[in-house]
Scaffold this motif. Structure first.
Motif, PDB file in Angstrom:
ATOM      1  N   VAL A 137       0.817  -1.220   0.000  1.00  0.00           N
ATOM      2  CA  VAL A 137       0.000   0.000   0.000  1.00  0.00           C
ATOM      3  C   VAL A 137       0.852   1.272   0.000  1.00  0.00           C
ATOM      4  CG1 VAL A 137      -1.829   1.297   1.185  1.00  0.00           C
ATOM      5  CG2 VAL A 137      -1.969  -1.202   1.033  1.00  0.00           C
ATOM      6  N   PRO A 138       1.945   1.350   0.800  1.00  0.00           N
ATOM      7  CA  PRO A 138       2.752   2.580   0.760  1.00  0.00           C
ATOM      8  C   PRO A 138       3.258   2.920  -0.643  1.00  0.00           C
ATOM      9  CG  PRO A 138       3.341   1.300   2.680  1.00  0.00           C
ATOM     10  CD  PRO A 138       2.413   0.442   1.868  1.00  0.00           C
ATOM     11  N   PHE A 139       3.745   1.914  -1.375  1.00  0.00           N
ATOM     12  CA  PHE A 139       4.188   2.185  -2.751  1.00  0.00           C
ATOM     13  C   PHE A 139       3.029   2.690  -3.598  1.00  0.00           C
ATOM     14  CE2 PHE A 139       4.348   0.839  -7.168  1.00  0.00           C
ATOM     15  CZ  PHE A 139       5.444   1.580  -7.605  1.00  0.00           C
ATOM     16  N   CYS A 140       1.873   2.061  -3.467  1.00  0.00           N
ATOM     17  CA  CYS A 140       0.714   2.459  -4.276  1.00  0.00           C
ATOM     18  C   CYS A 140       0.214   3.852  -3.911  1.00  0.00           C
ATOM     19  CB  CYS A 140      -0.401   1.427  -4.141  1.00  0.00           C
ATOM     20  SG  CYS A 140       0.021  -0.201  -4.814  1.00  0.00           S
ATOM     21  N   VAL A 141       0.400   4.269  -2.656  1.00  0.00           N
ATOM     22  CA  VAL A 141       0.057   5.643  -2.258  1.00  0.00           C
ATOM     23  C   VAL A 141       0.934   6.635  -3.020  1.00  0.00           C
ATOM     24  CG1 VAL A 141       0.203   7.345  -0.379  1.00  0.00           C
ATOM     25  CG2 VAL A 141      -0.860   5.127   0.037  1.00  0.00           C
ATOM     26  N   MET A 142       2.230   6.341  -3.093  1.00  0.00           N
ATOM     27  CA  MET A 142       3.186   7.262  -3.704  1.00  0.00           C
ATOM     28  C   MET A 142       3.151   7.184  -5.230  1.00  0.00           C
ATOM     29  SD  MET A 142       4.375   8.493  -0.888  1.00  0.00           S
ATOM     30  CE  MET A 142       5.662   9.566  -1.511  1.00  0.00           C
ATOM     31  N   GLY A 143       2.985   5.957  -5.758  1.00  0.00           N
ATOM     32  CA  GLY A 143       3.074   5.761  -7.197  1.00  0.00           C
ATOM     33  C   GLY A 143       4.514   5.876  -7.678  1.00  0.00           C
ATOM     34  N   GLY A 144       4.671   5.963  -8.994  1.00  0.00           N
ATOM     35  CA  GLY A 144       5.996   6.163  -9.555  1.00  0.00           C
ATOM     36  C   GLY A 144       6.795   4.892  -9.701  1.00  0.00           C
ATOM     37  N   THR A 145       8.100   5.009  -9.445  1.00  0.00           N
ATOM     38  CA  THR A 145       9.046   3.899  -9.547  1.00  0.00           C
ATOM     39  C   THR A 145       9.915   3.955  -8.301  1.00  0.00           C
ATOM     40  OG1 THR A 145       9.058   4.174 -11.948  1.00  0.00           O
ATOM     41  CG2 THR A 145      10.815   2.824 -11.005  1.00  0.00           C
ATOM     42  N   ALA A 146      10.118   2.818  -7.652  1.00  0.00           N
ATOM     43  CA  ALA A 146      10.846   2.849  -6.375  1.00  0.00           C
ATOM     44  C   ALA A 146      11.525   1.521  -6.080  1.00  0.00           C
ATOM     45  CB  ALA A 146       9.888   3.200  -5.231  1.00  0.00           C
ATOM     46  N   ILE A 147      12.595   1.619  -5.287  1.00  0.00           N
ATOM     47  CA  ILE A 147      13.209   0.443  -4.663  1.00  0.00           C
ATOM     48  C   ILE A 147      12.431   0.198  -3.380  1.00  0.00           C
ATOM     49  CG2 ILE A 147      15.336  -0.518  -3.685  1.00  0.00           C
ATOM     50  CD1 ILE A 147      16.774   1.890  -5.197  1.00  0.00           C
ATOM     51  N   ALA A 148      12.045  -1.051  -3.131  1.00  0.00           N
ATOM     52  CA  ALA A 148      11.302  -1.393  -1.916  1.00  0.00           C
ATOM     53  C   ALA A 148      12.077  -2.449  -1.141  1.00  0.00           C
ATOM     54  CB  ALA A 148       9.915  -1.914  -2.273  1.00  0.00           C
ATOM     55  N   THR A 149      12.208  -2.214   0.155  1.00  0.00           N
ATOM     56  CA  THR A 149      12.897  -3.177   1.029  1.00  0.00           C
ATOM     57  C   THR A 149      12.044  -3.431   2.265  1.00  0.00           C
ATOM     58  OG1 THR A 149      14.159  -1.332   1.977  1.00  0.00           O
ATOM     59  CG2 THR A 149      15.242  -2.624   0.249  1.00  0.00           C
ATOM     60  N   SER A 150      12.595  -4.190   3.225  1.00  0.00           N
ATOM     61  CA  SER A 150      11.885  -4.666   4.407  1.00  0.00           C
ATOM     62  C   SER A 150      10.717  -5.537   3.923  1.00  0.00           C
ATOM     63  CB  SER A 150      11.434  -3.494   5.293  1.00  0.00           C
ATOM     64  OG  SER A 150      10.922  -3.966   6.521  1.00  0.00           O
ATOM     65  N   ARG A 151       9.476  -5.273   4.357  1.00  0.00           N
ATOM     66  CA  ARG A 151       8.322  -6.046   3.856  1.00  0.00           C
ATOM     67  C   ARG A 151       7.841  -5.527   2.510  1.00  0.00           C
ATOM     68  NH1 ARG A 151       3.643  -5.410   6.319  1.00  0.00           N
ATOM     69  NH2 ARG A 151       4.213  -3.664   7.626  1.00  0.00           N
ATOM     70  N   GLY A 152       8.498  -4.470   2.020  1.00  0.00           N
ATOM     71  CA  GLY A 152       8.065  -3.796   0.798  1.00  0.00           C
ATOM     72  C   GLY A 152       7.585  -2.388   1.069  1.00  0.00           C
ATOM     73  N   GLU A 153       7.553  -2.019   2.366  1.00  0.00           N
ATOM     74  CA  GLU A 153       6.992  -0.715   2.739  1.00  0.00           C
ATOM     75  C   GLU A 153       8.060   0.374   2.864  1.00  0.00           C
ATOM     76  OE1 GLU A 153       8.247  -2.151   6.821  1.00  0.00           O
ATOM     77  OE2 GLU A 153       7.865  -2.954   4.816  1.00  0.00           O
TER      78      GLU A 153
END
Length: 286
Positions: A137-153
């Motif tokens: 959900v945090p990535f989807c709130v921000m949108g765009g393109t990102a590196i995600a770590t931990s649980r993905g948040e």
């Protein structure tokens, strides 16, 4: 008062799992981006304080099992909001497809309610609240393109990849994310090269992005569901520059710079599965 919000799907360009956590989740290292296949949500103010969900889809629940409903409930409780909301959800992203449709609906709900309920929160604050609803959900709130770590948040921004066509194909099978992660053997599975993908995106190197595509979960899902491998093989045989399974599957995506190739892929894939889409990469933040 009614607000309309778009909830775009996301794909992972590279997905690695680095370990299992004490809380039962897995640590991931991945690069995600958004594509122009979106659900549409209409949020209407209700004076009585009730949260009412109207999904109108056979496989989408209208109660607290729905992540959009859950997002509204978390936000309402956190800020003691007296008003309610009716959430009308028009589904376009296939359900249980590895495209974060439910997470994106939750994120769009948070963004829309921030406006509807006049909360004045930043995207970063909404993303933090979104982490309580789901890892994507945090990535989807921000949108765009990102590196995600931990649980993905835990997110780190990247520039948008070069524009291209994305062909998505979902076979008519269900894949359990819990089963896929449960069967993953981190010792024998081939780990993708995440830094290589990051470098290719920063360098706007489309060929490098296609060569760097990788998803450790393919080591579980492909043997379990040969249909997914068949779609991958077909896409590659049609000349797609890059092909990968998204998330835990079963959706497979192909990247191509050529519109005519994208439509050739679409036409060929209609023989394999009903749910096929030709869209563009978005890659830009909300």
């Amino acid at each position: 008062m009614t607000i309309t919000v778009k909830a775009p799907a996301k794909i992972n360009l590279v997905l690695d799992v680095t370990g299992k956590r004490p809380d039962g989740y897995h640590d991931v290292h991945m690069v995600m981006t958004t594509v122009d296949l979106s659900d549409r949500l209409e949020l209407s103010l209700l004076e009585g304080g009730e949260i009412r969900m109207n999904a109108q889809h056979a496989y989408v629940p209208n109660d607290e099992r729905n992540l959009a409903y859950k997002a509204a409930a978390v936000l309402k409780e956190r800020f003691q909001v007296k008003e309610g909301v009716e959430i009308f959800l028009e589904k376009h992203i296939p359900v249980a497809a590895g495209l974060a449709g439910g997470s994106s609906d939750a994120a769009a709900t948070l963004r829309g309610l921030n406006e509807l309920w006049k909360l004045g929160l930043s995207l970063e604050e909404l993303a933090e609240i979104g982490a309580e609803v789901g890892s994507d959900v945090p990535f989807c709130v921000m949108g765009g393109t990102a590196i995600a770590t931990s649980r993905g948040e835990v997110l780190e921004d990247l520039p948008a990849p070069p524009p291209c066509w994305v062909v998505l194909a979902k076979p008519s099978i269900g894949v359990s994310t819990a089963d896929v992660y449960g069967a993953l053997d981190l010792k024998t599975a081939q780990h993708p090269d995440v830094p290589k993908m990051i470098e290719a995106i920063k360098g706007q190197d489309f060929k490098g992005i296609c060569e760097g595509l990788g998803n450790i979960l393919e080591s579980v899902t492909l043997p379990m569901h040969p249909e997914v491998q068949q779609i991958k093989d077909f896409m590659a045989s049609c000349g797609a520059e890059g092909v990968l399974m998204s998330g835990s599957g079963p959706t497979v995506f192909a990247l191509t710079e050529h519109e005519n190739r994208a439509h050739r892929l679409y036409n060929g894939l209609r023989g394999f599965c009903n749910e096929v889409y030709v869209v563009r990469l978005i890659g830009e933040k909300h």
